[in-house]
Design a protein around this motif. Structure first.
Motif, short mmCIF file in Angstrom:
data_model
loop_
_atom_site.label_atom_id
_atom_site.label_comp_id
_atom_site.label_asym_id
_atom_site.label_seq_id
_atom_site.Cartn_x
_atom_site.Cartn_y
_atom_site.Cartn_z
N THR A 11 0.82 -1.21 0.00
CA THR A 11 0.00 0.00 0.00
C THR A 11 0.86 1.25 0.00
O THR A 11 0.55 2.24 -0.68
N ARG A 13 3.66 3.02 -1.39
CA ARG A 13 4.46 2.91 -2.61
C ARG A 13 5.92 3.29 -2.41
O ARG A 13 6.76 3.03 -3.27
N GLY A 41 2.12 -3.14 -7.51
CA GLY A 41 1.64 -4.19 -6.63
C GLY A 41 1.67 -5.53 -7.34
O GLY A 41 1.86 -5.62 -8.56
N ASP A 124 -2.32 -3.89 -0.56
CA ASP A 124 -3.66 -3.45 -0.91
C ASP A 124 -4.60 -4.66 -0.87
O ASP A 124 -4.15 -5.81 -1.07
N ASP A 127 -4.30 -7.18 -3.66
CA ASP A 127 -3.05 -7.92 -3.61
C ASP A 127 -3.03 -8.89 -2.44
O ASP A 127 -2.38 -9.94 -2.50
N ARG A 128 -3.74 -8.56 -1.36
CA ARG A 128 -3.85 -9.50 -0.24
C ARG A 128 -4.51 -10.80 -0.68
O ARG A 128 -4.07 -11.89 -0.31
#
Length: 229
Positions: A11, A13, A41, A124, A127-128
């Motif tokens: 998250t 960057r 990501g 994020d 992406d989790r």
């Protein structure tokens, strides 16, 4: 600037954490080459450069695209021979191959168990979901079950570093008096943990800790450009 390095992040960057990207960041700095970091990501990677890769690092150098940290190091060595060497000759390439094998088969699996939920929590939401699915398939267990083994992995982690500790009795870096790509390989693994997790893998007074601190200071402190978790 035409040189871009695609780098994995969560998250935040400004906190790239991939061990393989860190190898490349130090390789570029070692060669004295300027580059821009492009944070992505996990689920963004397949969209990079028209689907050029599913993994990072990916380096764009002018019209050249090079993926994989070792391949990038070899590319930099061959294309910028007038700048400081990353290998110190063919023997250094062979040594780095061995070090990479040791790092990825001995250090990475243990570090992953120690920091796996820290990585997950830094991502994020989209992406989790990807990370959970892919890592649970890789480990054959839930993230929580893998994390439960992290305490035991941390307790024995110092033992995994004994080959490096032995070498440091004779020289300050794997490369000898100065670092080479082999140093950046192991540094990348430990930097990964330093950035994503508050867990302390290294102990004060250990020669490996001193080596890691020296690596953090290399190339105007590029390793310290991202603070510890």
């Amino acid at each position: 600037m035409s040189r871009k390095l695609y780098s994995l992040c969560g998250t935040d960057r400004a906190r790239p954490f991939s061990p393989h990207v860190w190898k490349t960041k130090l390789s570029l700095a070692h060669k004295g080459l300027d580059f821009d970091v492009v944070p992505v990501g996990f689920t963004e990677i397949p969209k990079v450069e028209e689907g050029a890769t599913r993994l990072v690092p990916l380096l764009r150098d002018g019209d050249q695209l090079v993926q994989d940290s070792f391949a990038i190091a070899v590319y930099l060595e061959e294309n910028y021979p007038d700048r400081p060497s990353l290998f110190g000759g063919p023997g250094g390439v062979a040594m780095a191959r061995y070090v990479e094998g040791w790092s990825q088969t001995t250090l990475h699996p243990v570090i992953a168990r120690i920091v796996i939920t820290d990585i997950h929590d830094s991502l994020d939401p989209v992406d989790r979901a990807y990370f959970r699915e892919s890592r649970e398939a890789r480990f054959g267990a839930s993230l929580e079950a893998v994390a439960e083994t992290g305490g035991a992995a941390l307790a024995t982690f110092a033992e995994k570093l004994e080959p490096l500790r032995h070498m440091l009795k004779f020289q300050p870096y794997l490369g000898g008096e100065r670092p080479l790509f082999a140093d950046y390989i192991v540094f990348g693994a430990l930097q990964w943990a330093r950035i994503v997790s508050p867990q302390q893998l290294l102990s004060p007074g250990d020669s490996v800790t001193s080596w890691f601190e020296r690596c953090l200071d290399l190339h105007d402190g590029i390793g310290r450009s991202v603070t510890a978790a």
